[in-house]
Scaffold this motif. Structure first.
Motif, mmCIF file in Angstrom:
data_model
loop_
_atom_site.group_PDB
_atom_site.id
_atom_site.type_symbol
_atom_site.label_atom_id
_atom_site.label_comp_id
_atom_site.label_asym_id
_atom_site.label_seq_id
_atom_site.Cartn_x
_atom_site.Cartn_y
_atom_site.Cartn_z
ATOM 1 N N GLN A 1 -54.063 -14.117 -54.041
ATOM 2 C CA GLN A 1 -53.614 -13.342 -52.727
ATOM 3 C C GLN A 1 -54.665 -12.416 -52.339
ATOM 4 O OE1 GLN A 1 -50.067 -10.649 -53.044
ATOM 5 N NE2 GLN A 1 -49.448 -11.479 -51.272
ATOM 6 N N ASN B 1 -35.674 -25.575 -56.566
ATOM 7 C CA ASN B 1 -36.990 -25.657 -57.270
ATOM 8 C C ASN B 1 -37.664 -24.453 -57.089
ATOM 9 O OD1 ASN B 1 -37.489 -26.164 -54.748
ATOM 10 N ND2 ASN B 1 -38.856 -28.048 -55.257
ATOM 11 N N GLU B 2 -37.374 -23.118 -57.075
ATOM 12 C CA GLU B 2 -37.879 -22.003 -56.738
ATOM 13 C C GLU B 2 -38.911 -21.581 -57.713
ATOM 14 O OE1 GLU B 2 -34.125 -19.957 -58.287
ATOM 15 O OE2 GLU B 2 -35.333 -18.565 -58.694
ATOM 16 N N GLN B 3 -39.902 -20.915 -57.530
ATOM 17 C CA GLN B 3 -41.197 -20.675 -58.276
ATOM 18 C C GLN B 3 -40.805 -19.172 -58.603
ATOM 19 O OE1 GLN B 3 -44.817 -21.496 -56.508
ATOM 20 N NE2 GLN B 3 -44.319 -23.866 -56.006
ATOM 21 N N TYR C 1 -39.377 -15.814 -49.761
ATOM 22 C CA TYR C 1 -39.700 -14.825 -50.909
ATOM 23 C C TYR C 1 -39.772 -13.471 -50.363
ATOM 24 C CZ TYR C 1 -40.459 -19.017 -53.727
ATOM 25 O OH TYR C 1 -40.484 -20.258 -54.545
ATOM 26 N N PHE D 1 -47.559 -21.529 -48.212
ATOM 27 C CA PHE D 1 -46.854 -20.197 -47.760
ATOM 28 C C PHE D 1 -47.396 -19.931 -46.188
ATOM 29 C CE2 PHE D 1 -44.799 -18.075 -51.253
ATOM 30 C CZ PHE D 1 -44.899 -19.103 -52.458
ATOM 31 N N GLN E 1 -33.292 -21.152 -50.968
ATOM 32 C CA GLN E 1 -34.040 -22.545 -50.326
ATOM 33 C C GLN E 1 -33.072 -23.085 -49.295
ATOM 34 O OE1 GLN E 1 -36.043 -24.687 -53.247
ATOM 35 N NE2 GLN E 1 -34.354 -26.491 -52.560
ATOM 36 N N PHE F 1 -52.342 -12.764 -47.861
ATOM 37 C CA PHE F 1 -52.140 -14.435 -47.651
ATOM 38 C C PHE F 1 -52.188 -14.905 -48.989
ATOM 39 C CE2 PHE F 1 -51.895 -18.218 -46.001
ATOM 40 C CZ PHE F 1 -53.034 -19.026 -46.023
ATOM 41 N N LEU F 2 -51.015 -15.788 -49.475
ATOM 42 C CA LEU F 2 -50.962 -16.609 -50.706
ATOM 43 C C LEU F 2 -51.259 -17.922 -50.508
ATOM 44 C CD1 LEU F 2 -47.484 -15.654 -51.955
ATOM 45 C CD2 LEU F 2 -49.545 -15.535 -53.265
ATOM 46 N N ILE G 1 -52.337 -21.510 -52.787
ATOM 47 C CA ILE G 1 -52.252 -22.142 -54.180
ATOM 48 C C ILE G 1 -53.750 -22.547 -54.365
ATOM 49 C CG2 ILE G 1 -51.788 -24.276 -52.996
ATOM 50 C CD1 ILE G 1 -50.061 -24.548 -55.623
ATOM 51 N N HIS H 1 -44.559 -8.676 -57.033
ATOM 52 C CA HIS H 1 -44.879 -9.982 -57.001
ATOM 53 C C HIS H 1 -43.726 -10.745 -56.134
ATOM 54 C CE1 HIS H 1 -42.277 -9.536 -60.474
ATOM 55 N NE2 HIS H 1 -41.565 -10.514 -60.086
ATOM 56 N N PRO H 2 -43.755 -11.988 -55.472
ATOM 57 C CA PRO H 2 -42.985 -12.739 -54.596
ATOM 58 C C PRO H 2 -41.715 -12.920 -55.540
ATOM 59 C CG PRO H 2 -45.206 -13.516 -54.298
ATOM 60 C CD PRO H 2 -45.308 -12.418 -55.486
ATOM 61 N N GLU I 1 -45.368 -31.247 -54.874
ATOM 62 C CA GLU I 1 -44.983 -30.094 -55.691
ATOM 63 C C GLU I 1 -45.420 -28.521 -54.777
ATOM 64 O OE1 GLU I 1 -42.969 -32.377 -58.062
ATOM 65 O OE2 GLU I 1 -42.708 -30.053 -57.698
ATOM 66 N N TYR J 1 -48.437 -22.709 -61.663
ATOM 67 C CA TYR J 1 -49.474 -22.724 -60.744
ATOM 68 C C TYR J 1 -50.225 -21.231 -60.824
ATOM 69 C CZ TYR J 1 -45.532 -25.412 -58.884
ATOM 70 O OH TYR J 1 -44.442 -26.241 -58.692
ATOM 71 N N PHE K 1 -42.535 -15.836 -60.157
ATOM 72 C CA PHE K 1 -43.977 -15.430 -60.258
ATOM 73 C C PHE K 1 -44.031 -14.354 -61.313
ATOM 74 C CE2 PHE K 1 -46.084 -16.854 -56.360
ATOM 75 C CZ PHE K 1 -45.444 -17.560 -55.953
ATOM 76 N N PHE L 1 -51.803 -14.456 -59.022
ATOM 77 C CA PHE L 1 -50.351 -14.606 -59.516
ATOM 78 C C PHE L 1 -50.424 -16.122 -60.023
ATOM 79 C CE2 PHE L 1 -48.198 -11.041 -57.949
ATOM 80 C CZ PHE L 1 -48.772 -10.841 -56.873
ATOM 81 N N PRO M 1 -39.580 -28.541 -61.160
ATOM 82 C CA PRO M 1 -39.193 -29.677 -60.078
ATOM 83 C C PRO M 1 -38.268 -30.407 -60.562
ATOM 84 C CG PRO M 1 -41.632 -29.404 -60.576
ATOM 85 C CD PRO M 1 -41.006 -28.855 -61.796
ATOM 86 N N GLU N 1 -56.553 -27.269 -55.232
ATOM 87 C CA GLU N 1 -57.315 -27.308 -53.925
ATOM 88 C C GLU N 1 -58.633 -26.862 -53.713
ATOM 89 O OE1 GLU N 1 -54.695 -26.779 -50.920
ATOM 90 O OE2 GLU N 1 -54.167 -28.091 -52.174
ATOM 91 N N LYS O 1 -48.315 -16.453 -43.677
ATOM 92 C CA LYS O 1 -48.786 -15.497 -44.036
ATOM 93 C C LYS O 1 -48.118 -14.169 -44.244
ATOM 94 C CE LYS O 1 -53.334 -16.766 -41.956
ATOM 95 N NZ LYS O 1 -54.477 -16.561 -41.282
ATOM 96 N N ILE P 1 -52.191 -30.248 -58.689
ATOM 97 C CA ILE P 1 -52.922 -30.061 -57.710
ATOM 98 C C ILE P 1 -54.159 -29.017 -57.767
ATOM 99 C CG2 ILE P 1 -52.471 -28.268 -55.747
ATOM 100 C CD1 ILE P 1 -49.639 -28.513 -56.149
ATOM 101 N N GLN Q 1 -38.429 -22.333 -48.471
ATOM 102 C CA GLN Q 1 -37.882 -21.479 -49.197
ATOM 103 C C GLN Q 1 -38.540 -20.076 -48.506
ATOM 104 O OE1 GLN Q 1 -39.487 -22.134 -53.308
ATOM 105 N NE2 GLN Q 1 -38.992 -24.355 -53.069
ATOM 106 N N TYR R 1 -52.076 -18.840 -57.879
ATOM 107 C CA TYR R 1 -52.290 -18.459 -56.518
ATOM 108 C C TYR R 1 -53.393 -17.272 -56.458
ATOM 109 C CZ TYR R 1 -47.944 -20.912 -55.267
ATOM 110 O OH TYR R 1 -47.089 -21.899 -54.840
ATOM 111 N N PHE S 1 -38.265 -15.098 -55.223
ATOM 112 C CA PHE S 1 -37.404 -16.099 -54.722
ATOM 113 C C PHE S 1 -36.080 -15.509 -53.918
ATOM 114 C CE2 PHE S 1 -35.807 -20.186 -53.816
ATOM 115 C CZ PHE S 1 -34.467 -20.164 -53.812
#
Lengths: 115, 111
Positions: free
Chosen positions: A37, A102-104, B35, B101, B48, A42-43, A45, B42-43, B97, A33, A106, A90, A96, A58, B103, A56, B33, A35, B45
């Motif tokens: 910020q 299914n954490e991301q 974070y 997020f 979940q 504000f994050l 995608i 960085h974020p 997928e 992905y 970064f 990021f 997935p 956007e 804010k 994806i 989730q 992102y 985790f």
């Protein structure tokens, strides 16, 4: 070993230039992905690729073009940079379909400043 | 489109006080989730939540997922200076997928 790495960490450039940010993950994940910020943290995608395929996309200006040469890499190219593009970008990856999480994960981020 | 609202935006507490951030989605989620992003970082985790009404604990952190799977909260008991950072919730709908997020809530802790 760094799981998700990005280069460069900082990028300062003039308006109108073209620049690229690179991302690599060594986690064996299928999905990556990008992102953005902004200054208010504000994050949002921008894009996601699954095994080199865009899944994806956007509402991002078409000055932004992602490229995934293989599933471990996802690069972001930005044409004709504008002041509003200044932000931290990021990269992230995930796997997935896992039964549990299914954490991301970064990357450390690339701080882009457009002058 | 799917929206995830998070409040408060900022929270200042004295060390030892409790802290809670709340998250609300406009649509039913398959999972939520959480974070944490330290200043300049960085974020990362945290957890979940998947099941309706689920409650999970990690030491001083308690996470809840609402019965309708549209809201969630993170509660920190007896905050410490190491808790400083921005806490984000992120919701995911079934079959997508995409993580949306909130804010974030920026927590500062006065020693």
């Amino acid at each position: 070993d760094t799981a998700v790495s990005q280069t460069p960490k900082y990028l300062v450039t003039q308006m109108g230039n073209d620049k690229s940010i690179k991302c690599e993950q060594n986690l064996g994940h299928d999905t990556m992905y990008w992102y953005k910020q902004d200054s208010k943290k504000f994050l949002k995608i921008m894009f996601s690729y699954n095994n080199k395929e865009l899944i994806i996309n956007e509402t991002v200006p078409n000055r932004f073009s992602p490229k995934s040469p293989d599933k471990a890499h996802l690069n972001l190219h930005i044409n004709s940079l504008e002041l509003g593009d200044s932000a931290v970008y990021f990269c992230a990856s995930s796997q997935p379909g896992l039964a549990v999480y299914n954490e991301q994960f970064f990357g450390p981020g690339t701080r882009l400043t457009v002058l | 489109g799917q929206q995830v609202m998070q409040i408060p935006q900022y929270q200042h507490v004295q060390e030892g006080e409790d802290f809670t951030t709340y998250c609300n989605s406009s649509t039913t989620l398959s999972n939520i989730q959480w974070y944490k992003q330290r200043p300049g970082g960085h974020p990362v985790f945290l957890i979940q939540l998947v099941k309706s009404g689920e409650v999970k604990k990690q030491k001083r952190l308690t996470f809840q997922f609402g019965e309708a799977k549209k809201n969630s909260s993170l509660h920190i008991t007896a905050t410490q200076t190491t808790d400083v950072g921005t806490y984000f919730c992120a919701g995911q709908r079934g079959g997508s997928e995409k993580l949306v997020f909130g804010k974030g809530t920026k927590l500062t802790v006065n020693p």
